[in-house]
Design an enzyme around this catalytic site. Sequence first.
Site, PDB file in Angstrom:
ATOM      1  N   CYS A 201      43.500  44.559  41.122  1.00 54.87           N
ATOM      2  CA  CYS A 201      43.624  43.871  39.844  1.00 54.87           C
ATOM      3  C   CYS A 201      44.376  42.554  40.070  1.00 54.87           C
ATOM      4  O   CYS A 201      45.444  42.548  40.685  1.00 54.87           O
ATOM      5  CB  CYS A 201      44.402  44.765  38.885  1.00 54.87           C
ATOM      6  SG  CYS A 201      44.006  44.508  37.185  1.00 54.87           S
TER       7      CYS A 201
ATOM      8  N   CYS B   7      40.469  45.336  34.890  1.00 50.86           N
ATOM      9  CA  CYS B   7      39.973  46.006  36.094  1.00 50.86           C
ATOM     10  C   CYS B   7      40.413  47.472  36.097  1.00 50.86           C
ATOM     11  O   CYS B   7      41.338  47.857  35.385  1.00 50.86           O
ATOM     12  CB  CYS B   7      40.489  45.293  37.332  1.00 50.86           C
ATOM     13  SG  CYS B   7      42.261  45.049  37.300  1.00 50.86           S
TER      14      CYS B   7
ATOM     15  N   CYS C 273      39.565  39.672  35.145  1.00 53.39           N
ATOM     16  CA  CYS C 273      39.202  40.709  36.112  1.00 53.39           C
ATOM     17  C   CYS C 273      38.864  40.017  37.424  1.00 53.39           C
ATOM     18  O   CYS C 273      39.166  38.839  37.600  1.00 53.39           O
ATOM     19  CB  CYS C 273      38.064  41.586  35.608  1.00 53.39           C
ATOM     20  SG  CYS C 273      36.488  40.762  35.420  1.00 53.39           S
TER      21      CYS C 273
END
Length: 163
Positions: free
Chosen positions: A90, A82, A10
């Site tokens: 992302c 994400c 993430c």
Amino acid sequence: MKTPEILFLCTGNSCRSILAEVTLNALAGAALHASSAGSHPAGYVHPRSVRLLQREGFSTEGLSSKSWDDLKITPDIVITVCASAAGETCPVYLGSAICAHWGVEDPAKATGTEAQIEAAFDTAYQILRYRIEAILHLPVAELLEKDPARLRQELARIGLLEP
């Protein structure tokens, strides 16, 4: 057959990817190994994530927010966590790994009462745990070796599951 390496990726590597890494490693035993990283690491593991993992009975020793630039392994599978639907950028992994997206809202951005913020962390954890339990029902190592296209499809399907 080698143990498949899964990277949960993430942006900040302080909540969701950490929750996923610890949960998968605790539940998978020797079948799979997870690590986590961020494209722009926060530099700390969110204290609420640590408390949640401890409450679940998982070890939090040695956890840290890490950059994907510092990875010591080459992942076989990269799962981004994400919430791109929420406008979050992302990270894109450019290696040769099988990639999947399991969007989960960032509990670190939750606002409201203490109870509402705790609920956001619990929700993120429950979604991730549910998806991790689903991946544990797959013959990941076998699919990785013999049918990576099917593994990619299964990971994408799991990324849509909700508890």
